[in-house]
Design an enzyme around this catalytic site. Sequence first.
Site, short mmCIF file in Angstrom:
data_model
loop_
_atom_site.label_atom_id
_atom_site.label_comp_id
_atom_site.label_asym_id
_atom_site.label_seq_id
_atom_site.Cartn_x
_atom_site.Cartn_y
_atom_site.Cartn_z
N ARG A 46 7.96 -6.88 8.31
CA ARG A 46 9.23 -6.20 8.61
C ARG A 46 9.03 -4.97 9.49
NH1 ARG A 46 10.72 -5.66 2.45
NH2 ARG A 46 8.49 -5.36 2.57
N LYS A 145 -0.60 -18.41 -4.61
CA LYS A 145 -0.26 -18.18 -6.01
C LYS A 145 0.43 -16.81 -6.15
CE LYS A 145 -3.99 -15.70 -8.14
NZ LYS A 145 -5.05 -15.59 -9.09
N HIS A 175 -7.79 -21.09 -4.38
CA HIS A 175 -9.00 -20.88 -3.58
C HIS A 175 -10.28 -21.27 -4.33
CE1 HIS A 175 -8.67 -16.88 -5.48
NE2 HIS A 175 -9.98 -16.91 -5.45
N LYS A 179 -14.35 -23.61 -3.01
CA LYS A 179 -15.73 -23.13 -3.16
C LYS A 179 -16.71 -24.29 -3.03
CE LYS A 179 -14.71 -19.03 -5.85
NZ LYS A 179 -15.30 -18.02 -4.97
N GLU A 213 -14.44 -10.87 -14.57
CA GLU A 213 -14.57 -9.83 -13.55
C GLU A 213 -14.78 -8.47 -14.18
OE1 GLU A 213 -11.22 -9.75 -10.89
OE2 GLU A 213 -9.81 -10.17 -12.48
N HIS A 237 -6.58 -21.59 -11.79
CA HIS A 237 -8.00 -21.77 -11.46
C HIS A 237 -8.78 -22.49 -12.57
CE1 HIS A 237 -6.87 -19.11 -8.33
NE2 HIS A 237 -6.96 -18.01 -9.01
N LYS A 337 -10.75 -9.39 -17.59
CA LYS A 337 -11.09 -8.23 -16.77
C LYS A 337 -11.95 -7.28 -17.59
CE LYS A 337 -7.07 -8.21 -13.76
NZ LYS A 337 -7.85 -8.50 -12.54
P1 NDP Z 1 0.97 -7.23 -0.17
O1 NDP Z 1 1.98 -6.50 -0.96
O2 NDP Z 1 -0.24 -6.51 0.30
O3 NDP Z 1 1.68 -7.82 1.12
C1 NDP Z 1 2.92 -8.43 1.08
C2 NDP Z 1 3.28 -8.83 2.48
O4 NDP Z 1 4.56 -9.45 2.44
C3 NDP Z 1 3.34 -7.68 3.43
O5 NDP Z 1 2.72 -8.06 4.63
C4 NDP Z 1 4.83 -7.49 3.66
O6 NDP Z 1 5.02 -7.04 4.98
C5 NDP Z 1 5.33 -8.91 3.50
N1 NDP Z 1 6.73 -8.94 3.12
C6 NDP Z 1 7.29 -8.55 1.94
N2 NDP Z 1 8.62 -8.71 1.99
C7 NDP Z 1 8.91 -9.19 3.23
C8 NDP Z 1 10.09 -9.56 3.88
N3 NDP Z 1 11.29 -9.45 3.30
N4 NDP Z 1 10.02 -10.02 5.15
C9 NDP Z 1 8.82 -10.15 5.77
N5 NDP Z 1 7.65 -9.84 5.19
C10 NDP Z 1 7.70 -9.35 3.94
O7 NDP Z 1 0.60 -8.52 -0.99
P2 NDP Z 1 -0.74 -9.39 -0.94
O8 NDP Z 1 -1.15 -9.62 0.46
O9 NDP Z 1 -1.72 -8.84 -1.88
O10 NDP Z 1 -0.24 -10.77 -1.60
C11 NDP Z 1 0.61 -11.67 -0.92
C12 NDP Z 1 0.77 -12.92 -1.78
O11 NDP Z 1 -0.48 -13.53 -1.94
C13 NDP Z 1 1.28 -12.60 -3.19
O12 NDP Z 1 2.09 -13.67 -3.62
C14 NDP Z 1 0.02 -12.56 -4.00
O13 NDP Z 1 0.23 -12.88 -5.35
C15 NDP Z 1 -0.80 -13.63 -3.32
N6 NDP Z 1 -2.24 -13.46 -3.49
C16 NDP Z 1 -2.86 -12.31 -3.09
C17 NDP Z 1 -4.22 -12.18 -3.24
C18 NDP Z 1 -4.93 -10.96 -2.78
O14 NDP Z 1 -6.16 -10.92 -2.91
N7 NDP Z 1 -4.25 -9.97 -2.24
C19 NDP Z 1 -5.04 -13.26 -3.86
C20 NDP Z 1 -4.29 -14.45 -4.19
C21 NDP Z 1 -2.93 -14.51 -4.02
P3 NDP Z 1 6.01 -5.81 5.36
O15 NDP Z 1 6.02 -4.87 4.21
O16 NDP Z 1 5.46 -5.30 6.63
O17 NDP Z 1 7.32 -6.49 5.54
#
Ligand code: NDP
Length: 490
Positions: A46, A145, A175, A179, A213, A237, A337
């Site tokens: 966004r 997930k 993921h 592996k 972990e 997992h 954890k």
């Molecule tokens: P973050 O909170 O770091 O990132 C969320 C992302 O979603 C941001 O890039 C945000 O961008 C975007 N976003 C949120 N709302 C909107 C919107 N309305 N329009 C467009 N973009 C949007 O989360 P994570 O990256 O940690 O996790 C993302 C997903 O992956 C989750 O479902 C999480 O459970 C899953 N996941 C994450 C892991 C990890 O290691 N981080 C591991 C496994 C799964 P912006 O704010 O710029 O709009």
Amino acid sequence: MALADFDLVLFGGSGDLSMRKLLPAMYARDRAKDLPSGARIVCVGRHAWSQQEFLGAVEENARPHIAEKIFDQNLWQAFCARIVYVTLDAGDPATYHALVDVLRTDAAVTRVFYLATPPSLFSTICHNLAGAGLASANSRVVLEKPLGRDLASAKQINAEVGQVFKESQIFRIDHYLGKEAVQNLLALRFGNVLFEPLWRREWISDVQITIAEQLGVGNRMGYYETSGALRDMLQNHLLQLLCIVAMEPPTSATPDAVRDEKLKVLRSLKRFTPTTLAQDVIRGQYRAGHMEGLPVPGYRNEPDADPHSRTESFVALKAEIDTWRWAGVPFYLRTGKRMPDTLAEIVVRFKSVPHSIFAQASGATQPNSLIIRLQPDEGLQLNLMAKTPGDGMRLRPVDLELDFRETFKMPRMEAYERLLLDVLRGQLTLFMRSDELEAAWEWVEPILEYWDLEETEPLPYASGTWGPPAASALIGRDGLQWREESLPEL
Ligand code: NDP
């Protein structure tokens, strides 16, 4: 198989997952020359960043997650030239024109929408993509997930995403299945004759699957409070790993042949009853303790914690599979954890020899075990009894080790690298089908309901220990021990 040109659209392109895992994985594959010249990565968020500003964020947040030994400035610049940033609010259909303007319409260009966003946005994004005419026949969608928080919400995601994309276009990512060691387990089981005759109740005593972990919940409290260990790790997992261990030989390695067999395992899991729920499922929550000599706070004292939280940071359970092959063989699953170690492993323990010909003084014969290590290093270890050199017949357990890094002397591929390549190739074998997802939730749901009904608290355990003592008692009741408890003290 060489990849066709593609537009990989990362919804959540500015988020933690994209920066820490997805972009570094794509860089690694670019470096390995897997990406075609027409490969592009379209990051969506966004924030109204300019292209240069976004690349600055990539430099700051993704670049540090690339190992120095594979980093090359020229390759990195060429990789960054593939990245396009698009400002878009996933919930606002009017903003999708920005994506329409950027994506190529040539049917030969594969289009992948990777939804690395909160799952509450999955169906909105899919419908808005369809509304903007972007969900074409050559499109694929990848779902991260958590895929639901119970059976009803998982069904809803499946139904809503299914209104836009066919099942063959949907890649539900887990993921752990990417592996190397998990795929090697398939190779071990179905590429050799050695194990298959023994891979059954007559010869296997029990199976333990652990994902532990050392980290606590840290700054992920907001998410973790809606989840807990059962939803975050076990429903997906751990159950997927159980399926790979327990499934019947598929007729081929095609996606549906493999997924049909995994589904049969999930459907054969013995349902819990109120009695077995109370006995065979242990939940815990960490308290303050020490990790590597340093004091750490308890779960309820972490930043933003609810001081009365009943969310479990640990779960251990005994699962049984009602089939001819597995009847009576316990599968112990455990995740937590603030454990003493960060590791993921599957331990298949065989039965004792039916009759020992060796005198007591020779040393007790211990049952053989096969250990499949997934984390931190990936490898296989087969534990056998052997005679110690020298006079007299003294037996001792020894390990036959297969360390993938040592044996193959090839660079390691991260799970996300492999899974992203599979998505781009349209290879579905390592991704969950909708019926698998629902069957896993169906089995887990009575546990969630029981915990909600019972006003019981998770059992406390000190940080830096292997969970509450009840977890040892769970396996001890069957006359067994968790692997670390059965290892000799060093
Ligand atoms: P973050 O909170 O770091 O990132 C969320 C992302 O979603 C941001 O890039 C945000 O961008 C975007 N976003 C949120 N709302 C909107 C919107 N309305 N329009 C467009 N973009 C949007 O989360 P994570 O990256 O940690 O996790 C993302 C997903 O992956 C989750 O479902 C999480 O459970 C899953 N996941 C994450 C892991 C990890 O290691 N981080 C591991 C496994 C799964 P912006 O704010 O710029 O709009």
